[in-house]
Motif scaffolding. Structure first.
Motif, mmCIF file in Angstrom:
data_model
loop_
_atom_site.group_PDB
_atom_site.id
_atom_site.type_symbol
_atom_site.label_atom_id
_atom_site.label_comp_id
_atom_site.label_asym_id
_atom_site.label_seq_id
_atom_site.Cartn_x
_atom_site.Cartn_y
_atom_site.Cartn_z
ATOM 1 N N ILE A 116 50.839 82.635 31.680
ATOM 2 C CA ILE A 116 52.218 83.124 31.798
ATOM 3 C C ILE A 116 52.421 84.338 30.904
ATOM 4 O O ILE A 116 52.960 85.363 31.328
ATOM 5 C CB ILE A 116 53.226 82.015 31.448
ATOM 6 C CG1 ILE A 116 53.072 80.842 32.416
ATOM 7 C CG2 ILE A 116 54.651 82.551 31.477
ATOM 8 C CD1 ILE A 116 53.909 79.635 32.060
ATOM 9 N N TYR A 117 51.966 84.224 29.651
ATOM 10 C CA TYR A 117 52.100 85.343 28.720
ATOM 11 C C TYR A 117 51.392 86.579 29.260
ATOM 12 O O TYR A 117 51.936 87.693 29.237
ATOM 13 C CB TYR A 117 51.520 84.960 27.362
ATOM 14 C CG TYR A 117 51.399 86.122 26.399
ATOM 15 C CD1 TYR A 117 52.520 86.604 25.726
ATOM 16 C CD2 TYR A 117 50.175 86.745 26.177
ATOM 17 C CE1 TYR A 117 52.417 87.673 24.851
ATOM 18 C CE2 TYR A 117 50.064 87.814 25.311
ATOM 19 C CZ TYR A 117 51.181 88.273 24.652
ATOM 20 O OH TYR A 117 51.078 89.341 23.799
ATOM 21 N N MET A 124 51.736 91.932 31.652
ATOM 22 C CA MET A 124 51.332 92.862 32.696
ATOM 23 C C MET A 124 52.565 93.470 33.369
ATOM 24 O O MET A 124 52.616 94.686 33.615
ATOM 25 C CB MET A 124 50.463 92.148 33.729
ATOM 26 C CG MET A 124 49.940 93.058 34.830
ATOM 27 S SD MET A 124 48.783 92.221 35.932
ATOM 28 C CE MET A 124 49.870 90.996 36.666
ATOM 29 N N VAL A 125 53.582 92.641 33.657
ATOM 30 C CA VAL A 125 54.835 93.151 34.227
ATOM 31 C C VAL A 125 55.438 94.195 33.290
ATOM 32 O O VAL A 125 55.833 95.299 33.715
ATOM 33 C CB VAL A 125 55.842 92.005 34.451
ATOM 34 C CG1 VAL A 125 57.211 92.574 34.863
ATOM 35 C CG2 VAL A 125 55.336 91.035 35.506
ATOM 36 N N LEU A 133 55.161 91.732 41.341
ATOM 37 C CA LEU A 133 55.861 91.529 40.070
ATOM 38 C C LEU A 133 57.094 90.649 40.261
ATOM 39 O O LEU A 133 57.408 89.827 39.388
ATOM 40 C CB LEU A 133 56.247 92.881 39.462
ATOM 41 C CG LEU A 133 55.092 93.840 39.153
ATOM 42 C CD1 LEU A 133 55.584 95.061 38.399
ATOM 43 C CD2 LEU A 133 53.983 93.151 38.383
ATOM 44 N N ASN A 134 57.788 90.816 41.373
ATOM 45 C CA ASN A 134 58.937 89.947 41.652
ATOM 46 C C ASN A 134 58.505 88.494 41.803
ATOM 47 O O ASN A 134 59.209 87.568 41.371
ATOM 48 C CB ASN A 134 59.663 90.416 42.914
ATOM 49 C CG ASN A 134 60.476 91.675 42.688
ATOM 50 O OD1 ASN A 134 60.807 92.013 41.549
ATOM 51 N ND2 ASN A 134 60.794 92.386 43.750
ATOM 52 N N ASN A 135 57.339 88.280 42.409
ATOM 53 C CA ASN A 135 56.816 86.914 42.541
ATOM 54 C C ASN A 135 56.495 86.308 41.182
ATOM 55 O O ASN A 135 56.745 85.119 40.943
ATOM 56 C CB ASN A 135 55.551 86.913 43.413
ATOM 57 C CG ASN A 135 55.871 87.031 44.888
ATOM 58 O OD1 ASN A 135 57.019 86.860 45.302
ATOM 59 N ND2 ASN A 135 54.871 87.346 45.698
ATOM 60 N N ILE A 136 55.959 87.123 40.288
ATOM 61 C CA ILE A 136 55.661 86.640 38.928
ATOM 62 C C ILE A 136 56.942 86.215 38.228
ATOM 63 O O ILE A 136 57.012 85.153 37.600
ATOM 64 C CB ILE A 136 54.933 87.731 38.117
ATOM 65 C CG1 ILE A 136 53.509 87.919 38.654
ATOM 66 C CG2 ILE A 136 54.902 87.365 36.635
ATOM 67 C CD1 ILE A 136 52.763 89.075 38.014
ATOM 68 N N LEU A 137 57.975 87.029 38.336
ATOM 69 C CA LEU A 137 59.232 86.710 37.660
ATOM 70 C C LEU A 137 59.921 85.510 38.310
ATOM 71 O O LEU A 137 60.549 84.700 37.612
ATOM 72 C CB LEU A 137 60.153 87.928 37.662
ATOM 73 C CG LEU A 137 59.666 89.110 36.815
ATOM 74 C CD1 LEU A 137 60.623 90.275 36.922
ATOM 75 C CD2 LEU A 137 59.489 88.698 35.358
ATOM 76 N N LEU A 164 59.540 78.113 35.980
ATOM 77 C CA LEU A 164 58.951 77.446 34.819
ATOM 78 C C LEU A 164 59.927 77.427 33.638
ATOM 79 O O LEU A 164 59.950 76.482 32.852
ATOM 80 C CB LEU A 164 57.653 78.153 34.420
ATOM 81 C CG LEU A 164 56.525 78.075 35.459
ATOM 82 C CD1 LEU A 164 55.364 78.979 35.065
ATOM 83 C CD2 LEU A 164 56.041 76.631 35.612
ATOM 84 N N TRP A 165 60.733 78.487 33.515
ATOM 85 C CA TRP A 165 61.747 78.534 32.447
ATOM 86 C C TRP A 165 62.738 77.382 32.616
ATOM 87 O O TRP A 165 63.063 76.692 31.653
ATOM 88 C CB TRP A 165 62.459 79.889 32.487
ATOM 89 C CG TRP A 165 63.579 80.051 31.501
ATOM 90 C CD1 TRP A 165 64.850 79.563 31.601
ATOM 91 C CD2 TRP A 165 63.522 80.757 30.253
ATOM 92 N NE1 TRP A 165 65.595 79.915 30.510
ATOM 93 C CE2 TRP A 165 64.816 80.644 29.660
ATOM 94 C CE3 TRP A 165 62.543 81.471 29.588
ATOM 95 C CZ2 TRP A 165 65.105 81.237 28.426
ATOM 96 C CZ3 TRP A 165 62.836 82.056 28.362
ATOM 97 C CH2 TRP A 165 64.114 81.936 27.796
#
Length: 643
Positions: free
Chosen positions: A136-137, A142-143, A159-163, A169-170
Motif C-alpha cells: 500500500i505504501y 508511486m501515485v 492511479l484512480n484504481n489504486i486510490l 482499506l482505509w
C-alpha cells in the motif's frame, strides 16, 4: 568477505556524519556480541567493541520505550511475549519486519510468526526485504511521485484504481495503513485531495503533538520523513479543523519541528533537506509545473530509503518514470514556446505594446498560465487565461496609474455599449482608450466564438458581462480612493474581490477544458462561492504585500483601512487579514474537494490553481510588479529544456 568489509569500515561506527540504518547503534553491537560468543575472529579492535556496547546501553536507557522495532538488538532482556500480545500483526509478523520477527522466533516460539517467515522466504527465496509487505505504501508513493513529476494523466485509470482500493482499506482500518504513520499521512492527503471522505481523526492520537509523537511511535516511524508527511497532510484542512483539532495540532508542531531541524542542520539526507525547505517556504504557492521541475531535479533513481537496511523500490525510483517525465516536460515546453510567440503576435497586433506599462505583463501572464495548466491539450484554456490576465492588467493600470477618471469612465461605457469600433463615428478620448477597447473587443469576440463552438451555445454576453463587472469594480475603487470618507473594510471587499481578476480569468478559461457546461453552472451559488473565496485570498494577500506602497500612493488597501485613525495596530490588522486568508483558502479547498455540486472537478481545480498563483505572487513580495524568483522560474519553465 563479510568480515573483511566490517574490518575495513569499522571507522564508520564512530563517525557521526554517517547515515545509519534505523536502530543500527542498538542492533549492530548485539550482532558483534553474538559473533564474539561464537568465537568468531572479528577484525575489530576490542576498544571499539566496548565503545559500541556502551553506546548501545546508553541509547537503550535514553529511549527507554518504543524499542520493539529494534528488539533483535536487545536480546533476552526484552519481553517477547508482551511484544507478541501487543505488536503482532494479523500476518504473524512484528512490524512487518522479517528481522524483528525472526529474532522473536528465536526467543519465543510462535506458529503465526513461523508462518510469516516461511511466506517471506517463499516469496523472495534467498533474501528478504527490510519490510514486508509494504504494497500500500509503495503504491501510494508511486501515485504521489507520478503526480509530482507531472505525468499522472498518462496513468489516470490505474492511479484512480489504486486510490479506490486504498479508500476501501482505509474504511476497513487495514493494518498496513493504520500501523504506519507515514503511509497513513500520505493516504489521508491523497484521498482527501481526490474528494474521498476521510476523517483526520483516523491519523490517531499519537500525532497530536511532538512530545506525544516521539514518545509513542516506534523508531521505524519517527524520522523527518514521517513528520514531513504529517505536515503535508495538515495543509489540507477545512475551516472547522482549526488549531484545536487533529490537523490543526499536527500543523503547529510539525511546522515548528521541521523549521528547527533546518535551523540546526540536523537533516543528513540533503535531498530530504531540500524538500523540507521547499515545502516550508511556500507550500500553497507551488505552481504545478514549477513543482514538476523541482521534483524532476530532486528525483534520483538510485535513491534508497534507509530502514533497517538501505532499500530501493523500483516502482518508486524508476528510470522509465524519469525518462517519460523529462520527455513530457520538454514536449510541453516546446508547445509553450510556440504559444508565447502567438501571444506576442496578438499583443503587437492589438498595439498593447505601445501602452505605458511598467511591467512585463505578457511574459508573466503566459508563465503563470503554463505553470497551472500545463497539459498539452489545454492550449485554448491557457491562451484565454493569459490574454485575460494581460487585458485585465492593462485596464487596471489605466485606472491606477496614467488614466484620468474621464478615460476610465469612457472605457466602462464603451464596454457596456459593445459597438464595433470599425462602425463607430465618434472619436476616442485618448489613444490609450482606443487601444484598450479595440483589444478588448477583438479578443473577447474571438474567445466567445471559440467558446461557443466548444460549448454548443453562445457565451459572448456572459463574457461581456464579466468585463462590465470588473471594470465597474475598478471604477468604484477609483472613486472610493478619492472620496473624503474611506469605505469600511466590508464595503471595500464587496468590490475589491472582483477587481483582483480571479473571477474573470477562471470563468473565461473553464469554457476551454473540453467539458460542456450549462448556463446554470455560472449562476449557481457554488460558482459564486468558489469565485469569492479564491478572489478574497488573492485580494488580501496582495494587500498584505503592497499596503506600505499603496499608503504612500493614497490607494485603498485592507490593511490601511483598518489602521486608519488608530482603529487597530498594524500588527493586529495583518493578523486579522492573515486569518481571513487562511479561512477562505480552507473554504475554497473544501468546495473543490467535495464531490457533491454541479461544477465538474476539472473546473473547480482551475479555482484551486488560481489560488496557488496568489500564494506564489504574494509570498514575500509583489512578484507580479517586481518579479525576482519568477525570473528564474520563467527561465527554467519556458526556456531551459531538461537534459
Amino acid at each position: 568477505m563479510c568480515l573483511e568489509f566490517i574490518g575495513s569500515n569499522d571507522w564508520a561506527v564512530s563517525d557521526n556524519d554517517q547515515v545509519s540504518p534505523i536502530g543500527f547503534d542498538i542492533i549492530f553491537p548485539m550482532m558483534i556480541n553474538y559473533a564474539s560468543e561464537l568465537d568468531l575472529a572479528l577484525p575489530i579492535k576490542a576498544g571499539l567493541v566496548d565503545l559500541m556496547l556502551r553506546n548501545r546501553d546508553s541509547d537503550i536507557k535514553r529511549r527507554n520505550q518504543n524499542l520493539d522495532y529494534v528488539a533483535e538488538g536487545i536480546g533476552e532482556s526484552f519481553d517477547w511475549n508482551k511484544a507478541f500480545s501487543t505488536q503482532q500483526r494479523s500476518n504473524g509478523s512484528l512490524f512487518n519486519s522479517p528481522a524483528t520477527t525472526a529474532a522473536a522466533l528465536i526467543h519465543c516460539h510462535n506458529d503465526k510468526c513461523l508462518e510469516y517467515l516461511h511466506m517471506v522466504l517463499k516469496e523472495f527465496k534467498t533474501w528478504v526485504p527490510a519490510i514486508y509487505p509494504m504494497d500500500i505504501y509503495t503504491r501510494l508513493r508511486m501515485v504521489d511521485i507520478l503526480e509530482s513529476l507531472g505525468v499522472d494523466h498518462y496513468f489516470r485509470y490505474e492511479l484512480n484504481n489504486i486510490l479506490e482500493e486504498t479508500y476501501r482499506l482505509w474504511k476497513e482500518k487495514d493494518e498496513e495503513i493504520l500501523e504506519d504513520i507515514t503511509c497513513r499521512a500520505i493516504a489521508f492527503r491523497l484521498l482527501r485531495i481526490k474528494g474521498y471522505e476521510v476523517s483526520p481523526d483516523e491519523l490517531g492520537e499519537s500525532v497530536f503533538d511532538q512530545e506525544q509523537f516521539f514518545e509513542t511511535v516506534s523508531m521505524q516511524m519517527n524520522g523527518v520523513n514521517a513528520v514531513l508527511e504529517l505536515y503535508r497532510a495538515s495543509q489540507f484542512r477545512f475551516p472547522e479543523e482549526d488549531e484545536g483539532t487533529t490537523l490543526g495540532k499536527i500543523n503547529v508542531w510539525t511546522s515548528t519541528f521541521l523549521k528547527q531541524q533546518l535551523l540546526e542542520q540536523t537533516i543528513v539526507d540533503k535531498q530530504l533537506q531540500k524538500q523540507v525547505e521547499y515545502d516550508l517556504k511556500n507550500f500553497h504557492g507551488t505552481l504545478d509545473r514549477v513543482g514538476n521541475r523541482q521534483a524532476l531535479e530532486l528525483y534520483d533513481i538510485d535513491r534508497c530509503e534507509i530502514l533497517k537496511t538501505a532499500y530501493r523500490c523500483p516502482s518508486i525510483n524508476n528510470e522509465d518514470f524519469l525518462q517519460l517525465s523529462r520527455k513530457n516536460f520538454n514536449v510541453c515546453q516546446a508547445q509553450h514556446q510556440k504559444e508565447l510567440q502567438q501571444l506576442e503576435r496578438w499583443y503587437a497586433e492589438c498595439r498593447l505594446d505601445s501602452l505605458k506599462l511598467g511591467r512585463d505583463v505578457l511574459r508573466v501572464s503566459h508563465f503563470l498560465t503554463c505553470a497551472i495548466l500545463p497539459d498539452t491539450n489545454l492550449s485554448d484554456a491557457r491562451m484565454s487565461y493569459a490574454k485575460t490576465i494581460t487585458l485585465v492588467t492593462c485596464v487596471d493600470d489605466l485606472f491606477d496609474h496614467y488614466g484620468s477618471r474621464a478615460e476610465s469612465l469612457e472605457i466602462l461605457e464603451l464596454i457596456k455599449g459593445w459597438n464595433d469600433p470599425s462602425e463607430m463615428s465618434s472619436t476616442y478620448g485618448s489613444q490609450e482608450v482606443e487601444i484598450i477597447f479595440k483589444a478588448l473587443y477583438s479578443t473577447v469576440n474571438e474567445l466567445a466564438a471559440k467558446a461557443s463552438i466548444e460549448q454548443g451555445r453562445c457565451v459572448k454576453k456572459n463574457l461581456i458581462n464579466l468585463w462590465v463587472e470588473i471594470v465597474t469594480s475598478f471604477m468604484r475603487e477609483m472613486d472610493s480612493s478619492s472620496d473624503e470618507t474611506a469605505p469600511t473594510l466590508d464595503e471595500y471587499l464587496s468590490f475589491a474581490w472582483v477587481s483582483i481578476g480571479c473571477r474573470i480569468c477562471s470563468l473565461t478559461s473553464i469554457h476551454f477544458l473540453g467539458i460542456k457546461l450549462s448556463e446554470d453552472i455560472f449562476t449557481s451559488p457554488e460558482c459564486t462561492n468558489l469565485c469569492q473565496h479564491v478572489s478574497l485570498v488573492a485580494r488580501l494577500r496582495n494587500d498584505l504585500q503592497t499596503f506600505k506602497r499603496e499608503q504612500d500612493e493614497k490607494k485603498l488597501n485592507s490593511v490601511n483601512l483598518q489602521t486608519a485613525h488608530g482603529a487597530v495596530s498594524e500588527e493586529e490588522a495583518i493578523s486579522n487579514l492573515t486569518q481571513m486568508v487562511e479561512y477562505n483558502r480552507q473554504k475554497l479547498l473544501q468546495l473543490v474537494f467535495q464531490t457533491q455540486g454541479i461544477i465538474p472537478r476539472e473546473c473547480k481545480d482551475v479555482f484551486w490553481k488560481t489560488c496557488k498563483i496568489s500564494y506564489y505572487l504574494y509570498s514575500e513580495s509583489d512578484e507580479f510588479t517586481s518579479p525576482q524568483q519568477m525570473k528564474e522560474d520563467i527561465k527554467s519553465l519556458i526556456y531551459q529544456p531538461l537534459i
